[in-house]
Design an enzyme around this catalytic site. Structure first.
Site, PDB file in Angstrom:
ATOM      1  N   GLY A   8       0.831  -1.214   0.000  1.00 25.18           N
ATOM      2  CA  GLY A   8       0.000   0.000   0.000  1.00 25.18           C
ATOM      3  C   GLY A   8       0.854   1.248   0.000  1.00 25.18           C
ATOM      4  N   SER A  11      -0.024   5.476  -1.533  1.00 27.85           N
ATOM      5  CA  SER A  11      -0.793   6.620  -1.030  1.00 27.85           C
ATOM      6  C   SER A  11      -1.083   6.489   0.460  1.00 27.85           C
ATOM      7  CB  SER A  11      -2.111   6.766  -1.807  1.00 27.85           C
ATOM      8  OG  SER A  11      -3.062   5.852  -1.336  1.00 27.85           O
ATOM      9  N   ILE A  13      -1.630   6.141   4.242  1.00 30.37           N
ATOM     10  CA  ILE A  13      -0.848   5.653   5.385  1.00 30.37           C
ATOM     11  C   ILE A  13       0.415   4.922   4.919  1.00 30.37           C
ATOM     12  CG2 ILE A  13      -0.905   3.994   7.302  1.00 30.37           C
ATOM     13  CD1 ILE A  13      -3.961   4.737   7.577  1.00 30.37           C
ATOM     14  N   VAL A  55      -1.473  -7.385  -3.980  1.00 33.92           N
ATOM     15  CA  VAL A  55      -1.128  -8.220  -2.832  1.00 33.92           C
ATOM     16  C   VAL A  55      -2.063  -9.439  -2.698  1.00 33.92           C
ATOM     17  CG1 VAL A  55      -2.499  -7.081  -1.026  1.00 33.92           C
ATOM     18  CG2 VAL A  55      -0.218  -7.945  -0.475  1.00 33.92           C
ATOM     19  N   TYR A 145     -15.698  -5.163   5.280  1.00 32.71           N
ATOM     20  CA  TYR A 145     -14.495  -4.460   5.748  1.00 32.71           C
ATOM     21  C   TYR A 145     -14.236  -4.789   7.229  1.00 32.71           C
ATOM     22  CZ  TYR A 145     -11.238  -0.573   6.580  1.00 32.71           C
ATOM     23  OH  TYR A 145     -10.130   0.180   6.907  1.00 32.71           O
ATOM     24  N   LYS A 149     -10.981  -6.801   8.811  1.00 29.89           N
ATOM     25  CA  LYS A 149     -10.060  -6.209   9.784  1.00 29.89           C
ATOM     26  C   LYS A 149     -10.020  -7.021  11.083  1.00 29.89           C
ATOM     27  CE  LYS A 149      -8.451  -2.867   7.291  1.00 29.89           C
ATOM     28  NZ  LYS A 149      -7.032  -2.780   6.948  1.00 29.89           N
TER      29      LYS A 149
HETATM   30  N1  LIG Z   1      -8.089   6.090   6.299  1.00 32.02           N
HETATM   31  C1  LIG Z   1      -8.616   5.582   7.378  1.00 32.02           C
HETATM   32  O1  LIG Z   1      -9.418   6.244   8.054  1.00 32.02           O
HETATM   33  C2  LIG Z   1      -8.225   4.196   7.846  1.00 32.02           C
HETATM   34  C3  LIG Z   1      -8.665   3.811   9.107  1.00 32.02           C
HETATM   35  C4  LIG Z   1      -8.330   2.555   9.571  1.00 32.02           C
HETATM   36  C5  LIG Z   1      -7.568   1.710   8.789  1.00 32.02           C
HETATM   37  N2  LIG Z   1      -7.164   2.111   7.569  1.00 32.02           N
HETATM   38  C6  LIG Z   1      -6.377   1.161   6.790  1.00 32.02           C
HETATM   39  O2  LIG Z   1      -5.155   1.734   6.415  1.00 32.02           O
HETATM   40  C7  LIG Z   1      -4.694   1.121   5.218  1.00 32.02           C
HETATM   41  C8  LIG Z   1      -4.289   2.197   4.233  1.00 32.02           C
HETATM   42  O3  LIG Z   1      -5.435   2.919   3.840  1.00 32.02           O
HETATM   43  P1  LIG Z   1      -5.434   4.467   3.524  1.00 32.02           P
HETATM   44  O4  LIG Z   1      -6.418   5.099   4.398  1.00 32.02           O
HETATM   45  O5  LIG Z   1      -4.040   4.970   3.501  1.00 32.02           O
HETATM   46  O6  LIG Z   1      -6.112   4.460   2.076  1.00 32.02           O
HETATM   47  P2  LIG Z   1      -5.497   4.657   0.627  1.00 32.02           P
HETATM   48  O7  LIG Z   1      -4.880   5.992   0.514  1.00 32.02           O
HETATM   49  O8  LIG Z   1      -6.612   4.281  -0.276  1.00 32.02           O
HETATM   50  O9  LIG Z   1      -4.351   3.570   0.561  1.00 32.02           O
HETATM   51  C9  LIG Z   1      -4.562   2.225   0.258  1.00 32.02           C
HETATM   52  C10 LIG Z   1      -3.285   1.669  -0.308  1.00 32.02           C
HETATM   53  O10 LIG Z   1      -3.416   0.278  -0.559  1.00 32.02           O
HETATM   54  C11 LIG Z   1      -3.038   0.024  -1.907  1.00 32.02           C
HETATM   55  N3  LIG Z   1      -3.773  -1.139  -2.384  1.00 32.02           N
HETATM   56  C12 LIG Z   1      -5.103  -1.310  -2.475  1.00 32.02           C
HETATM   57  N4  LIG Z   1      -5.388  -2.520  -2.940  1.00 32.02           N
HETATM   58  C13 LIG Z   1      -4.204  -3.138  -3.162  1.00 32.02           C
HETATM   59  C14 LIG Z   1      -3.855  -4.415  -3.663  1.00 32.02           C
HETATM   60  N5  LIG Z   1      -4.765  -5.301  -4.023  1.00 32.02           N
HETATM   61  N6  LIG Z   1      -2.539  -4.715  -3.751  1.00 32.02           N
HETATM   62  C15 LIG Z   1      -1.598  -3.821  -3.398  1.00 32.02           C
HETATM   63  N7  LIG Z   1      -1.865  -2.601  -2.918  1.00 32.02           N
HETATM   64  C16 LIG Z   1      -3.174  -2.277  -2.815  1.00 32.02           C
HETATM   65  C17 LIG Z   1      -3.376   1.317  -2.650  1.00 32.02           C
HETATM   66  O11 LIG Z   1      -2.614   1.509  -3.816  1.00 32.02           O
HETATM   67  P3  LIG Z   1      -3.136   1.181  -5.303  1.00 32.02           P
HETATM   68  O12 LIG Z   1      -4.474   1.838  -5.425  1.00 32.02           O
HETATM   69  O13 LIG Z   1      -2.077   1.799  -6.149  1.00 32.02           O
HETATM   70  O14 LIG Z   1      -3.172  -0.285  -5.380  1.00 32.02           O
HETATM   71  C18 LIG Z   1      -2.910   2.339  -1.625  1.00 32.02           C
HETATM   72  O15 LIG Z   1      -1.524   2.506  -1.688  1.00 32.02           O
HETATM   73  C19 LIG Z   1      -5.822   0.210   4.734  1.00 32.02           C
HETATM   74  O16 LIG Z   1      -5.555  -1.115   5.089  1.00 32.02           O
HETATM   75  C20 LIG Z   1      -7.024   0.732   5.489  1.00 32.02           C
HETATM   76  O17 LIG Z   1      -7.986  -0.262   5.676  1.00 32.02           O
HETATM   77  C21 LIG Z   1      -7.467   3.344   7.070  1.00 32.02           C
END
Ligand SMILES: NC(=O)c1ccc[n+]([C@@H]2O[C@H](COP(=O)([O-])OP(=O)(O)OC[C@H]3O[C@@H](n4cnc5c(N)ncnc54)[C@H](OP(=O)(O)O)[C@@H]3O)[C@@H](O)[C@H]2O)c1
Length: 241
Positions: A8, A11, A13, A55, A145, A149
């Site tokens: 990930g 973008s 986190i 992944v 989701y 998690k």
């Molecule tokens: N934002 C929140 O409020 C929040 C809260 C709790 C937990 N989280 C968790 O934090 C993590 C990161 O999320 P984020 O908020 O930073 O959102 P984000 O900006 O959408 O980042 C998601 C990342 O995962 C990558 N990704 C998605 N599907 C993938 C796949 N099949 N294989 C490889 N890479 C993949 C995306 O890149 P590509 O699109 O280029 O594949 C991107 O780099 C996630 O696991 C999310 O569930 C987020």
């Protein structure tokens, strides 16, 4: 030089984690699906190697692990939300499979592959999973989701247990409401909830704040801590009256 795999990486986190580890002089192997050209200045950074891939796919995970070789740490950040929020009574099998295959299956089998390599090189290392407050919070419009998690949390426990004999720690960071691409479509909703007192710390969290917790867990400063979760959630988990 310490080596780490971060999924990930493109973008939010994951990207903040990559930046944090690069700033400490680590060599970072990042994976996500979008092409390298869409990573902006990250693509140019010394010590950053990008493996474009998914992944949830075995062949892509293998390419990543082979490219990185022996690593000191793995940070599982890649994750998706359902394409469409639907009530659990209307949730489709297709959406369930998609979310579980990235968030849970991808995390599980990448961790398995990296752990085998860590054991082979003689043990030691740190694995961090980015789960969520959704691991224990019901959101009936995105059940897949929440389930994914909660599954990640058990993956943390299982590998923490299994890998402790090899000196490998496995922990989890549980972000709350963090401003990223994932939450772009719900900004207004969460702005309102925060305004109305959802969180003791009345604001969104930042990817950098999550990355700081990851850094603490991978840098070896907590060697007697495994199977633990750190909340980066503005106090969301506190029950309040
Ligand atoms: N934002 C929140 O409020 C929040 C809260 C709790 C937990 N989280 C968790 O934090 C993590 C990161 O999320 P984020 O908020 O930073 O959102 P984000 O900006 O959408 O980042 C998601 C990342 O995962 C990558 N990704 C998605 N599907 C993938 C796949 N099949 N294989 C490889 N890479 C993949 C995306 O890149 P590509 O699109 O280029 O594949 C991107 O780099 C996630 O696991 C999310 O569930 C987020």
């Amino acid at each position: 030089m310490k080596k780490v795999i971060v999924t990930g990486a493109s973008s939010g986190i994951g990207r903040a984690v990559v930046e944090r580890l690069l700033s400490e002089g680590w060599q970072v192997f990042g994976m996500s699906r979008r092409p390298l050209e869409r990573l902006g200045d990250l693509a140019e950074r010394e010590n950053f190697t990008y493996v474009q891939g998914d992944v949830s796919k075995d062949a892509d995970r293998l390419r990543l692990v082979e490219c990185a070789g022996e690593v000191d740490a793995l940070v599982n950040v890649a994750g998706i939300a359902p394409r469409e929020r639907r009530d659990i009574l209307e949730m489709t099998e297709e959406s369930y499979d998609e979310v579980m295959s990235v968030n849970t299956k991808g995390t599980l089998f990448l961790t398995q592959a990296v752990a085998r390599g860590m054991i082979k090189k003689g043990g030691g290392g740190a694995i961090v999973n980015i789960s969520s407050i959704s691991a224990y919070t019901s959101s009936t419009s995105r059940a897949e989701y929440c389930i994914s998690k909660a599954g990640m949390s058990m993956i943390t426990q299982l590998f923490a247990d299994r890998l402790s004999e090899y000196g490998i720690t496995v922990n989890e960071v549980r972000p709350g409401i963090i401003r990223t691409e994932m939450t772009e479509g719900v900004v207004e909703k969460y702005d309102g909830l925060i305004e109305n007192g959802l969180l003791p710390i009345k604001r969104w969290g930042t990817p950098e704040e999550v990355a700081e917790a990851v850094w603490m867990l991978v840098n070896g400063s907590l060697p007697y801590t495994t199977g633990e979760s750190i909340s980066v959630d503005g106090g969301f988990r506190i029950r309040r009256l």
